[in-house]
Structure formats: C-alpha cells, structure tokens
Design a protein around this motif. Structure first.
Motif, short mmCIF file in Angstrom:
data_model
loop_
_atom_site.label_atom_id
_atom_site.label_comp_id
_atom_site.label_asym_id
_atom_site.label_seq_id
_atom_site.Cartn_x
_atom_site.Cartn_y
_atom_site.Cartn_z
N THR A 149 64.75 100.26 32.83
CA THR A 149 66.22 100.22 32.89
C THR A 149 66.72 100.64 34.26
OG1 THR A 149 66.46 102.50 32.10
CG2 THR A 149 66.36 100.76 30.43
N GLU A 209 66.48 95.37 37.92
CA GLU A 209 67.41 94.57 38.72
C GLU A 209 67.33 94.92 40.21
OE1 GLU A 209 71.20 95.38 37.00
OE2 GLU A 209 70.74 94.45 35.09
N ARG A 266 70.67 100.49 34.32
CA ARG A 266 71.36 99.71 33.28
C ARG A 266 72.01 100.63 32.25
NH1 ARG A 266 69.45 94.36 32.49
NH2 ARG A 266 69.66 94.65 30.23
N VAL A 277 76.43 94.85 38.35
CA VAL A 277 76.34 93.57 37.64
C VAL A 277 77.01 92.47 38.45
CG1 VAL A 277 77.07 92.33 35.57
CG2 VAL A 277 76.20 94.67 35.38
N LEU A 293 79.83 91.09 29.00
CA LEU A 293 78.42 91.02 29.41
C LEU A 293 77.84 92.42 29.57
CD1 LEU A 293 75.92 89.50 30.44
CD2 LEU A 293 76.94 89.56 32.73
N ASP A 323 77.33 93.93 26.15
CA ASP A 323 76.19 93.32 25.44
C ASP A 323 74.87 93.84 25.99
OD1 ASP A 323 77.94 91.87 23.92
OD2 ASP A 323 77.75 90.01 25.06
N GLU A 324 74.79 94.00 27.31
CA GLU A 324 73.55 94.52 27.89
C GLU A 324 73.33 95.98 27.51
OE1 GLU A 324 73.36 91.63 31.85
OE2 GLU A 324 73.98 93.72 32.05
N ASP A 336 70.07 97.32 25.33
CA ASP A 336 69.19 98.40 25.78
C ASP A 336 69.19 99.57 24.79
OD1 ASP A 336 68.34 97.13 28.06
OD2 ASP A 336 69.93 97.95 29.32
#
Length: 740
Positions: free
Chosen positions: A135, A139, A164, A362, A464, A467-468, A472
């Motif tokens: 997490t 990215e 995240r 993001v 978004l 939702d992420e 997680d």
C-alpha cells in the motif's frame, strides 16, 4: 618574511553562531529524524528502509534476505548513520506487538513483547516486506511523488511514499525531537477508512461525526480501552491526551488467567511487580504465579488466589492500580504536514490533510497514465499509417539514405512516429498486426476517455479514491482487537484490607501498654502485667479493622491493629508510637469498621455518638474529638452493635441510667449533650452501649452484677434524668461491660 594567507570567511558573534547551529540541528532532528510525515506516516529512516527493500526485490512473495544486506544498502545509499540504529528501526517495523500492521516480515528472533530489544543481531535474521507494505509502494513508479538526491547526490530517493491508506494513524509511532515529541497510537484499518471516506464525502464533518466511525485507537496487543468516550472525544478534538488501557482476564477453575496486556507492557515485568508485593507480604490473597505463555498463547499469566473466598474483582482492581496491568498511553498527534512544518493536529485536520495528499497522489497517477496512453495512441497512429502503406514504407527504407525525414514528409508523421516505424521488426509486418493495432487503439481510446472524465470531475475522482480505500480495507482489514469498555477506576486496597483478617482482642493496661491477643475468648484481666501495672480496658475486633485509642483529654488516635505486639509478652508503651499531651493518660480503646458507631462521654456527664472514621487521625498527636470540660476527663469509648442499642451510664453515687442511643446527638467532635443528671461532687464512672439482647455487667471490686434486658427496665429513663440507685454493695462501680 611572514607569509599571509587570504581566504574567504565569515565572522559571526559566538552567540549568533551557536543559535544558528542549534536551530539548524533542531530542525534537522524534527524534519529528518524524529517526526513522521502525514503523507505516508513514516520517518525518514523507515521510508528509506522500505524503499531500499523494494529496490532489493524483497516483496511479500520473494525469498527473504539477511537483514544485514538491507541495513548495508540503507546506510550505504540513503541513510548515512549507525547500523545499529537503522537495524533497530527495522526491527520495530517487523514486531507484530508494536506495529498494528507490520511493514516487514521477519524470520528469526525479532524480539518479544516481554523484551522488545532482545532481537538477534542482523547477521542472523532475515526479512522481506509484508503484503501490507504494497500500500506504500505500489504506485511509486507511476509519477506520484517527488524525488530528491541522496546524501551524496549519486542516487535519487522518494521524498515520501505514495501511501494508499492513512498509515500515519494505522501504525502510529513515537519520537522525541528538540522541544517537541510525537506519540501516535495505532488504529484499525476499517475504522480509519470509514472515517476517511465519510470526511471525503462530507468535507464539513466535525470531530464528533468522525469518531462515530473511529471511536478509539486499536492496539496490536488487544486489552481493554477504559477511557470514557468524552475524554477520547476531547483527545481527538485537540490532538493531545491519554488513553487508559487495562489487561483482560478470565477465571478458569478458580485461577485468574491474564490473556491480553496493555500496549508495550511486559508480562515478565508485571509478574515481577506482583511477586515483589507477595515477598513484602502486601498481597496475602495470592498464593502462586505462573507464566504459561507459549507460541499458541503469547500472553497467559496465571494468578492463583489463596482460597475460593478471595474477592477476585477486588484483588484484580488492586493489581490494576499497583502494577502494569493498567497503564496510560500518551497521545500526541504531532506530524510533519504538507507544508513541511511540524504541528499537533486534531483528527479532522489530520484526515483532511491526508486526503489532500491522497487526492494529489491519485491525480498525478492518473495524469501520468493519461500521458502514457496519449503517447501510445500517437505511436499507434503512426504504425497504422505504416501498415496501410507498407509497400511504400519498405521502398523508402530500401532506397533512401535517410528514410526518416522522407517518411515524415511523405506521410505527415512526427519524429516519434517515424522512429517507431523504423524500429519495427519484420515479423510484426503481418496482416494480423493491423487488427491488433486497431484493437489496442480502441482500448486506449476508452481508457483515455475514462481518465479524462475522472480528472475533469471532482465527484468521480472522490469516488475512485473511496473505492480504492474500500478495496484496501477489505484486503488488509481485520476486526478490532482493543475492546471499548466502561470500567470504574481501579482502586488499590488499603494496607488494612491487604492484611489477613483474623479475630483479635486488643488489651490496654492502666500505664498505657498495649498488645494484641488472637481470638475473642481472652481473659484480659488474668494476663501478666508489669509490676505496678494492671488491666484497664480491652476491645474485641479483627486484625484489619480500624483501632482507635482515646486519652483523658478527649483526643483520639489511630493505630494499625495488625502491627500491635503479641499478647505473649507484656506489650509496648503507646507513648512509643503516639504523642499525648503532658499529663494525659490513655483511658480506652475501640476497634471495628470505619462506619462503626462509638459513644464518647466525659466524667462531667456529657456525651455524643460518632464513628470510628471521625475519630481517626494519622497524626501522632491525635485529634481533639471530645471536649470534656473544665475539671473533667474523657471516659473509655464504647462501640455500638446489634439492634435497639442503648447507653448505660453509672455515676460515683451508684446511680445507673439506661437511655436510648437515638437520644444522643451525632457529632464528629465536640462536648455533646447531658446524659445523666449529677449532683454536686458527683461524676460519671463509666458508660457502656448494649443491644436489646445483650446483658449488662456491673463490676464493683471483685463482685459483679448482671442485668438482662428485661431487668434493665427499672433503670431506663429519658436523657438527662437522674436514673436509679444500684443495690447495696454496688454503689462503688469501677467499670461496665457487656455479654452476648
């Protein structure tokens, strides 16, 4: 000839230089060592360890490597400090009893909850990242964060990791900087995510709304959080406070089994604290201790009560108050914000600022992907031109010395597209490749439209992110471990409560010597006394009850009954423990519970009812409870027990009066009211409280007379009346007593 050297220098007063140097050092410690960043919740050394491990390929599914390899990379490439400090920071991130969601999966000895620093040397241990660490890293290569040169400028390292999840709250951490510190407790993923999503959709939500979703910290070792909800709310509203955590226990076959300890509490240390009390004979209700902790039961401490009559709740309340079974965990939500400055933030500000960080992350990820999709579509357009004109393209390549500018001019394509065409392999010139290009074009066009839609809509971007976060939380979340329970404050037992409770009889001699005999069936008058001394008074009670001594001036004193010398000897003088006024002599004792009623009176015939608690005094000089009056002295106190109590008063004239206790005033101190009418030259000899079923015993020399309840009718009368004269032979009374 002297040689002079010229060099560039700056002259500063010593105080200015010292101030600047100290401030530079302080800011370094604050920003680059001690405090976590709000974005990823990590200190610099932690961030560098995680990044270095990812660069070594130590993912959750890879084979672990020696910890020394990781430490070597960290201090050699990114963190030029001591290897032991770096390894210790690494160990903390691997301890499941320290981190709620560990970032490192350690193999070998990484310390225990009893001794977190008992870990093996880094040459013996191995490690890799946990799945949760993804997490922070997943990215990293998607243009989400800024990079900075390492300490020697040969490598780049991320300024922060693209977390995240709000890791700053999930794992928390502690740190001491210069002039400030941080203490962030760990929290539960599901609760933190719920609160974060609520704030994302309701930017104006206050702390009260957030704590509906995030009620309290959640410690990896479990235990109970007993801090009232109002105090937790104040903690989250200010960013400062304390969380009170208490161990949990069960009772198995009469034995107390402690199965969860407060955060960062050593079970071995707790057992040492309990054992120390047992050795000092301050814990008589405990007979044995055992540590049955093992791999299946990391915490299993067994306390064996001395008998099944022990009040387990009272015993545990005492242990909670006097050992590490209950502790305060300090909370100080001090982090480095997005502006690069340290600040103590409340829950709302902290989550709001993290959402700003996440939104920016993001957005950068989507823009990075959009740029990549746009670039790929641009190349695919050029490739499609080549496939539609394949023969001409091949002809140009075969005949032209510089085919690139010719193609750019002939087909109106860009430099990038021309390079892509020239880099094509022969096997990609099949007819089917055109269909693949068109298919990829369609997919990328759809993806570009979606990316542009999300970037162009705040609502879609928020959806978004939510939702992420939810995904997680479902993947890494678990149930709360620290139960929220309202408990009364633990109270340590008094010294008297901790003493064994057994029947005793306290005996006082006329010269002020005191002792304690076991049991109530004691012949106090028949005991051996010092030469010239004799029996004065006795009082039956229990060894853990309050003992009061009264002197002739009306002052009362407290003593510990269990500390009195044994009646096997002649006792000890009260003047060794108490400090009565000159000329005062001790006249009597009383023993019982603090709420026990006691009657005090003087030879002048005045008296009142009080309690042993009101008579108690921790001062050696006692306290003035009864005011006898001029020329009068205090009499021996008498305690009240049983139903329908009455007080019997006898005078030097042989007059006896029995009056109801209800007629006496209830005072904490004072002179009281008149109990019996006296004539000139008369005085009260003694008083005795008896219940409705007890017998009054009148002592005159070696003779005694008994009056049963019915026989006392003749002597009963109102307060301040004269009473009735006793029979011939009992007009010279020395004392009164009672029999059950």
């Amino acid at each position: 000839m002297a040689t002079t050297f010229e060099h560039d220098s700056e002259r500063l007063p010593l105080n200015a230089f010292a101030e600047k140097a100290y401030l530079d050092y302080a800011m370094y410690v604050i920003l680059d060592r001690a405090l976590p960043h709000i974005g990823d919740g990590l200190k610099p050394v932690q961030r560098r360890i995680v990044y270095a491990m990812s660069e070594l390929g130590l993912s959750a599914v890879s084979k672990p490597k020696k910890a020394a390899r990781t430490v070597g990379d960290v201090i050699g490439k990114f963190h030029p400090h001591g290897d032991s400090a770096c390894y210790e920071a690494m160990v903390i991130m691997a301890q499941p009893f320290t981190y709620r969601y560990p970032l490192i999966d350690g193999q070998g000895n990484w310390g225990t909850a009893d001794d977190p620093k008992s870990f093996a040397a880094m040459r013996y241990t191995e490690s890799r990242l946990t799945a949760y660490a993804a997490t922070l890293l997943s990215e990293l290569d998607q243009g989400t964060v800024d990079w900075q040169p390492n300490f020697d400028g040969t490598l780049d390292e991320p300024e922060t990791l693209p977390a995240r999840l709000p890791n700053v709250l999930l794992n928390g951490g502690t740190g001491i900087a210069v002039g400030m510190a941080t203490d962030i407790p760990p929290h539960n993923i599901r609760e933190v995510v719920d609160a974060t999503i609520h704030l994302l959709h309701n930017p104006d939500a206050d702390v009260d709304a957030l704590i509906e979703h995030l009620p309290a910290p959640d410690f990896p070792t479990g235990a109970e959080i007993i801090t009232p909800a109002t105090e937790i709310r104040q903690l989250y509203a200010t960013g400062n406070g304390q969380i009170r955590v208490r161990a949990t226990y069960t009772v198995e076959s009469g034995e107390v089994v402690i199965n969860e300890l407060p955060y960062q509490t050593s079970g071995a240390k707790v057992l040492e604290q309990i054992a120390a009390q047992m050795t000092a004979k301050k814990l008589p209700m405990v007979s044995d201790l055992r540590d049955e902790s093992d791999h299946e039961n990391p915490t299993r401490l067994v306390i064996v009560p001395r008998s099944n009559r022990v009040d387990i709740e009272a015993m545990m309340a005492h242990l909670f108050a006097t050992t590490g079974l209950e502790k305060n965990v300090r909370v100080n939500l001090n982090v480095i914000g997005l502006d690069g400055a340290p600040k103590v933030k409340n829950l709302r500000d902290l989550l709001s600022e993290w959402l700003t960080y996440r939104t920016n992350t993001v957005t950068r990820r989507l823009e990075h992907r959009l740029d990549a999709v746009t670039d790929r579509l641009h190349i695919l357009e050029g490739l499609l031109v080549a496939y539609l004109n394949i023969d001409e393209v091949i002809h140009i390549i075969r005949t032209e010395d510089e085919p690139k500018p010719v193609m750019m001019d002939r087909f109106s394509i860009t430099d990038v597209q021309a390079d892509a065409i020239l880099n094509l392999r022969l096997r990609h010139l099949m007819k089917l490749e055109e269909f693949k290009i068109r298919g990829e074009q369609e997919e990328l066009e759809d993806e570009r439209a979606k990316l542009e839609a999300i970037l162009g809509s705040k609502a879609k971007l928020n959806r978004l992110i939510a939702d992420e976060l939810t995904a997680d939380a479902e993947q890494y979340g678990d149930d709360r471990r620290s139960a929220l329970v309202e408990r009364n404050q633990a109270k340590a037992l008094s010294e008297a409560d901790l003493m064994p409770s057994e029947n005793i009889t306290v005996v006082l001699s006329r010269e002020g010597w005191i002792r304690s005999a076991k049991g109530h069936d004691v012949d106090a008058m028949g005991m051996n006394y010092r030469t010239g001394d004799e029996y004065l008074a006795d009082a039956p009670g229990r060894s853990n009850e309050t003992l009061i001594v009264v002197d002739s001036t009306g002052r009362s004193y407290s003593m510990a009954a269990h500390k009195l010398p044994s009646a096997r000897g002649q006792g000890e003088p009260l003047t060794g423990s108490l400090s009565p006024a000159d000329g005062a002599r001790f006249v009597g004792v009383a023993i019982g519970g603090e709420d026990l009623t006691c009657v005090l009176a003087s030879t002048a015939g005045n008296g009142f009812a009080t309690t042993l608690a009101d008579m108690a005094s921790k001062q050696k000089s006692g306290k003035a409870t009864l005011t006898p009056g001029k020329g009068a002295t205090a009499l021996a106190p008498t305690t009240v027990a049983g139903d329908d109590p009455e007080v019997c008063v006898v005078t030097t004239a042989g007059q006896l009066l029995c009056l109801s206790l209800e007629e006496l005033p209830k005072l904490a101190k004072g002179k009281g009211n008149k109990l019996i009418a006296l004539k000139a030259g008369e005085a009260v000899v003694a008083i005795q409280a008896v219940s409705g079923d007890q017998t009054l015993v009148i002592h005159s020399g070696k003779r005694h007379m008994t009056l049963k309840p019915a026989e006392r009718d003749a002597y009963r009368g109102p307060r301040a009346s004269r009473g009735k004269r006793l029979p011939r032979g009992f007009t010279q009374v020395q004392r009164l007593s009672r029999q059950s």
